[in-house]
Design a protein around this motif. Structure first.
Motif, PDB file in Angstrom:
ATOM      1  N   THR A  48       0.878  -1.170   0.000  1.00  0.00           N
ATOM      2  CA  THR A  48       0.000   0.000   0.000  1.00  0.00           C
ATOM      3  C   THR A  48       0.915   1.221   0.000  1.00  0.00           C
ATOM      4  O   THR A  48       2.136   1.092   0.101  1.00  0.00           O
ATOM      5  CB  THR A  48      -0.915   0.055   1.252  1.00  0.00           C
ATOM      6  OG1 THR A  48      -0.100   0.341   2.405  1.00  0.00           O
ATOM      7  CG2 THR A  48      -1.698  -1.238   1.449  1.00  0.00           C
ATOM      8  N   SER A  49       0.342   2.382  -0.043  1.00  0.00           N
ATOM      9  CA  SER A  49       1.151   3.609  -0.040  1.00  0.00           C
ATOM     10  C   SER A  49       1.537   4.045   1.382  1.00  0.00           C
ATOM     11  O   SER A  49       2.294   5.002   1.540  1.00  0.00           O
ATOM     12  CB  SER A  49       0.382   4.732  -0.734  1.00  0.00           C
ATOM     13  OG  SER A  49      -0.822   4.991  -0.033  1.00  0.00           O
ATOM     14  N   ARG A  50       1.064   3.339   2.397  1.00  0.00           N
ATOM     15  CA  ARG A  50       1.263   3.776   3.778  1.00  0.00           C
ATOM     16  C   ARG A  50       2.727   4.060   4.127  1.00  0.00           C
ATOM     17  O   ARG A  50       3.041   5.033   4.788  1.00  0.00           O
ATOM     18  CB  ARG A  50       0.692   2.747   4.745  1.00  0.00           C
ATOM     19  CG  ARG A  50       0.837   3.139   6.208  1.00  0.00           C
ATOM     20  CD  ARG A  50      -0.460   3.121   6.878  1.00  0.00           C
ATOM     21  NE  ARG A  50      -0.411   3.650   8.227  1.00  0.00           N
ATOM     22  CZ  ARG A  50      -1.364   3.450   9.095  1.00  0.00           C
ATOM     23  NH1 ARG A  50      -2.433   2.754   8.768  1.00  0.00           N
ATOM     24  NH2 ARG A  50      -1.289   3.966  10.296  1.00  0.00           N
ATOM     25  N   TYR A  51       3.632   3.188   3.716  1.00  0.00           N
ATOM     26  CA  TYR A  51       5.046   3.371   4.033  1.00  0.00           C
ATOM     27  C   TYR A  51       5.895   3.649   2.790  1.00  0.00           C
ATOM     28  O   TYR A  51       7.116   3.490   2.817  1.00  0.00           O
ATOM     29  CB  TYR A  51       5.591   2.166   4.802  1.00  0.00           C
ATOM     30  CG  TYR A  51       4.966   2.035   6.171  1.00  0.00           C
ATOM     31  CD1 TYR A  51       5.118   3.054   7.105  1.00  0.00           C
ATOM     32  CD2 TYR A  51       4.203   0.929   6.528  1.00  0.00           C
ATOM     33  CE1 TYR A  51       4.530   2.968   8.363  1.00  0.00           C
ATOM     34  CE2 TYR A  51       3.623   0.830   7.779  1.00  0.00           C
ATOM     35  CZ  TYR A  51       3.793   1.854   8.691  1.00  0.00           C
ATOM     36  OH  TYR A  51       3.212   1.765   9.932  1.00  0.00           O
ATOM     37  N   ALA A  52       5.262   4.106   1.741  1.00  0.00           N
ATOM     38  CA  ALA A  52       5.985   4.407   0.498  1.00  0.00           C
ATOM     39  C   ALA A  52       7.110   5.408   0.726  1.00  0.00           C
ATOM     40  O   ALA A  52       8.142   5.352   0.059  1.00  0.00           O
ATOM     41  CB  ALA A  52       5.015   4.917  -0.563  1.00  0.00           C
ATOM     42  N   TYR A  53       6.947   6.297   1.686  1.00  0.00           N
ATOM     43  CA  TYR A  53       7.975   7.291   1.978  1.00  0.00           C
ATOM     44  C   TYR A  53       9.290   6.652   2.440  1.00  0.00           C
ATOM     45  O   TYR A  53      10.346   7.282   2.429  1.00  0.00           O
ATOM     46  CB  TYR A  53       7.480   8.311   3.018  1.00  0.00           C
ATOM     47  CG  TYR A  53       7.318   7.753   4.422  1.00  0.00           C
ATOM     48  CD1 TYR A  53       8.342   7.869   5.364  1.00  0.00           C
ATOM     49  CD2 TYR A  53       6.143   7.108   4.806  1.00  0.00           C
ATOM     50  CE1 TYR A  53       8.208   7.354   6.650  1.00  0.00           C
ATOM     51  CE2 TYR A  53       5.999   6.592   6.088  1.00  0.00           C
ATOM     52  CZ  TYR A  53       7.028   6.718   7.004  1.00  0.00           C
ATOM     53  OH  TYR A  53       6.889   6.208   8.268  1.00  0.00           O
ATOM     54  N   LEU A  54       9.259   5.372   2.811  1.00  0.00           N
ATOM     55  CA  LEU A  54      10.461   4.683   3.279  1.00  0.00           C
ATOM     56  C   LEU A  54      11.219   3.954   2.165  1.00  0.00           C
ATOM     57  O   LEU A  54      12.334   3.490   2.380  1.00  0.00           O
ATOM     58  CB  LEU A  54      10.090   3.652   4.353  1.00  0.00           C
ATOM     59  CG  LEU A  54       9.535   4.185   5.663  1.00  0.00           C
ATOM     60  CD1 LEU A  54       9.101   3.035   6.557  1.00  0.00           C
ATOM     61  CD2 LEU A  54      10.571   5.054   6.356  1.00  0.00           C
ATOM     62  N   LYS A  55      10.628   3.836   0.981  1.00  0.00           N
ATOM     63  CA  LYS A  55      11.199   3.005  -0.087  1.00  0.00           C
ATOM     64  C   LYS A  55      12.683   3.244  -0.343  1.00  0.00           C
ATOM     65  O   LYS A  55      13.442   2.301  -0.463  1.00  0.00           O
ATOM     66  CB  LYS A  55      10.432   3.218  -1.396  1.00  0.00           C
ATOM     67  CG  LYS A  55       9.305   2.272  -1.587  1.00  0.00           C
ATOM     68  CD  LYS A  55       8.698   2.430  -2.960  1.00  0.00           C
ATOM     69  CE  LYS A  55       7.486   1.528  -3.053  1.00  0.00           C
ATOM     70  NZ  LYS A  55       6.813   1.618  -4.316  1.00  0.00           N
ATOM     71  N   ASP A  56      13.077   4.481  -0.451  1.00  0.00           N
ATOM     72  CA  ASP A  56      14.461   4.782  -0.810  1.00  0.00           C
ATOM     73  C   ASP A  56      15.426   4.752   0.362  1.00  0.00           C
ATOM     74  O   ASP A  56      16.636   4.816   0.167  1.00  0.00           O
ATOM     75  CB  ASP A  56      14.541   6.153  -1.496  1.00  0.00           C
ATOM     76  CG  ASP A  56      13.814   6.159  -2.826  1.00  0.00           C
ATOM     77  OD1 ASP A  56      13.722   5.088  -3.456  1.00  0.00           O
ATOM     78  OD2 ASP A  56      13.338   7.232  -3.238  1.00  0.00           O
ATOM     79  N   LYS A  57      14.921   4.673   1.583  1.00  0.00           N
ATOM     80  CA  LYS A  57      15.822   4.721   2.736  1.00  0.00           C
ATOM     81  C   LYS A  57      15.714   3.538   3.684  1.00  0.00           C
ATOM     82  O   LYS A  57      16.520   3.409   4.601  1.00  0.00           O
ATOM     83  CB  LYS A  57      15.624   6.025   3.503  1.00  0.00           C
ATOM     84  CG  LYS A  57      14.226   6.269   4.012  1.00  0.00           C
ATOM     85  CD  LYS A  57      14.111   7.641   4.665  1.00  0.00           C
ATOM     86  CE  LYS A  57      12.675   7.957   4.982  1.00  0.00           C
ATOM     87  NZ  LYS A  57      12.509   9.282   5.529  1.00  0.00           N
ATOM     88  N   ILE A  58      14.758   2.648   3.465  1.00  0.00           N
ATOM     89  CA  ILE A  58      14.487   1.599   4.455  1.00  0.00           C
ATOM     90  C   ILE A  58      15.673   0.675   4.705  1.00  0.00           C
ATOM     91  O   ILE A  58      15.950   0.298   5.838  1.00  0.00           O
ATOM     92  CB  ILE A  58      13.216   0.791   4.099  1.00  0.00           C
ATOM     93  CG1 ILE A  58      12.776  -0.027   5.318  1.00  0.00           C
ATOM     94  CG2 ILE A  58      13.420  -0.065   2.861  1.00  0.00           C
ATOM     95  CD1 ILE A  58      11.374  -0.578   5.231  1.00  0.00           C
ATOM     96  N   ARG A  59      16.418   0.320   3.672  1.00  0.00           N
ATOM     97  CA  ARG A  59      17.541  -0.610   3.854  1.00  0.00           C
ATOM     98  C   ARG A  59      18.662  -0.003   4.703  1.00  0.00           C
ATOM     99  O   ARG A  59      19.496  -0.722   5.235  1.00  0.00           O
ATOM    100  CB  ARG A  59      18.076  -1.082   2.509  1.00  0.00           C
ATOM    101  CG  ARG A  59      17.101  -2.018   1.806  1.00  0.00           C
ATOM    102  CD  ARG A  59      17.688  -2.638   0.574  1.00  0.00           C
ATOM    103  NE  ARG A  59      18.474  -3.823   0.818  1.00  0.00           N
ATOM    104  CZ  ARG A  59      17.994  -5.042   1.036  1.00  0.00           C
ATOM    105  NH1 ARG A  59      16.705  -5.240   1.070  1.00  0.00           N
ATOM    106  NH2 ARG A  59      18.801  -6.058   1.203  1.00  0.00           N
ATOM    107  N   ASN A  60      18.683   1.321   4.825  1.00  0.00           N
ATOM    108  CA  ASN A  60      19.744   1.993   5.577  1.00  0.00           C
ATOM    109  C   ASN A  60      19.298   2.503   6.935  1.00  0.00           C
ATOM    110  O   ASN A  60      20.086   3.129   7.641  1.00  0.00           O
ATOM    111  CB  ASN A  60      20.306   3.156   4.754  1.00  0.00           C
ATOM    112  CG  ASN A  60      20.957   2.651   3.481  1.00  0.00           C
ATOM    113  OD1 ASN A  60      21.716   1.695   3.500  1.00  0.00           O
ATOM    114  ND2 ASN A  60      20.636   3.276   2.377  1.00  0.00           N
TER     115      ASN A  60
END
Length: 191
Positions: A155-167
């Motif tokens: 869903t779009s709920r945590y889309a803001y994390l896509k580019d930074k989640i692994r770090n």
């Protein structure tokens, strides 16, 4: 909500290390995958743990003030997909998010074409999928035990994390339970 039962290994009503925000942590009992080097092999036995109704668990989760959501881990959540999908749907109706861990890959889940699997995926905002691989252990990767595990933003709920989640950094917390048990939760960041 029906009187559907879940077999649990552990329930933490409030944790800050199982995803964004204050979350409830639900570890189901039973796992058919048996990853080598699993951190919680005591969750494998399908006869272990204890039973709790989905309704009672939902009430306990919703009683926590300022809760952002729930994280399903295990054991293997998809081994109890039907009950977790019911719980997840109810919690989402109460504006709570759902994060689900699985030792299956997304391709394996989709290939099974099971309604219960599809239902659990439907209520999951963020899926962390793939078996733990001891030789690829990576405690520097947020919420992932090994670097082969993949994030699926369903869903779009945590889309803001896509580019930074692994770090993002992992964290550890210690809980002293009412019965005197000490529970250590999370993953140590770094080496």
């Amino acid at each position: 909500m029906t009187e559907t039962m879940l077999r649990l290994y552990q329930f933490l009503p409030a944790t800050r290390v199982e995803g964004p925000g204050l979350r409830a942590g639900v570890w189901v009992q039973g796992c058919p995958i048996h990853c080598k080097g699993c951190a919680v092999p005591q969750t494998w036995d399908f006869a272990g743990g204890y039973l709790m109704s989905v309704e009672m668990l939902a009430q306990q989760i919703l009683a926590v003030p300022n809760l952002e959501g729930v994280t399903f881990a295990g054991g293997e959540p998809f081994a109890q997909a039907e009950a977790l999908a019911i719980l997840g749907k109810y919690l989402q109706e109460q504006h709570k998010s759902v994060i689900t861990f699985t030792g299956y890959t997304m391709q394996q889940l989709e290939a099974k074409k099971l309604k219960a699997y599809e239902d659990l995926l439907q209520v999951t905002d963020l899926l962390i999928a793939g078996p733990y691989k001891e030789e690829r252990s990576a405690n520097k990767i947020y919420l992932a035990g090994s670097d082969n595990q993949q994030y699926y933003f369903l869903t779009s709920r945590y889309a803001y994390l896509k580019d930074k989640i692994r770090n993002m950094p992992n964290k550890v917390e210690i809980h002293i339970m009412e019965d005197g048990r000490v529970v250590v939760n999370g993953m140590m960041p770094g080496e």
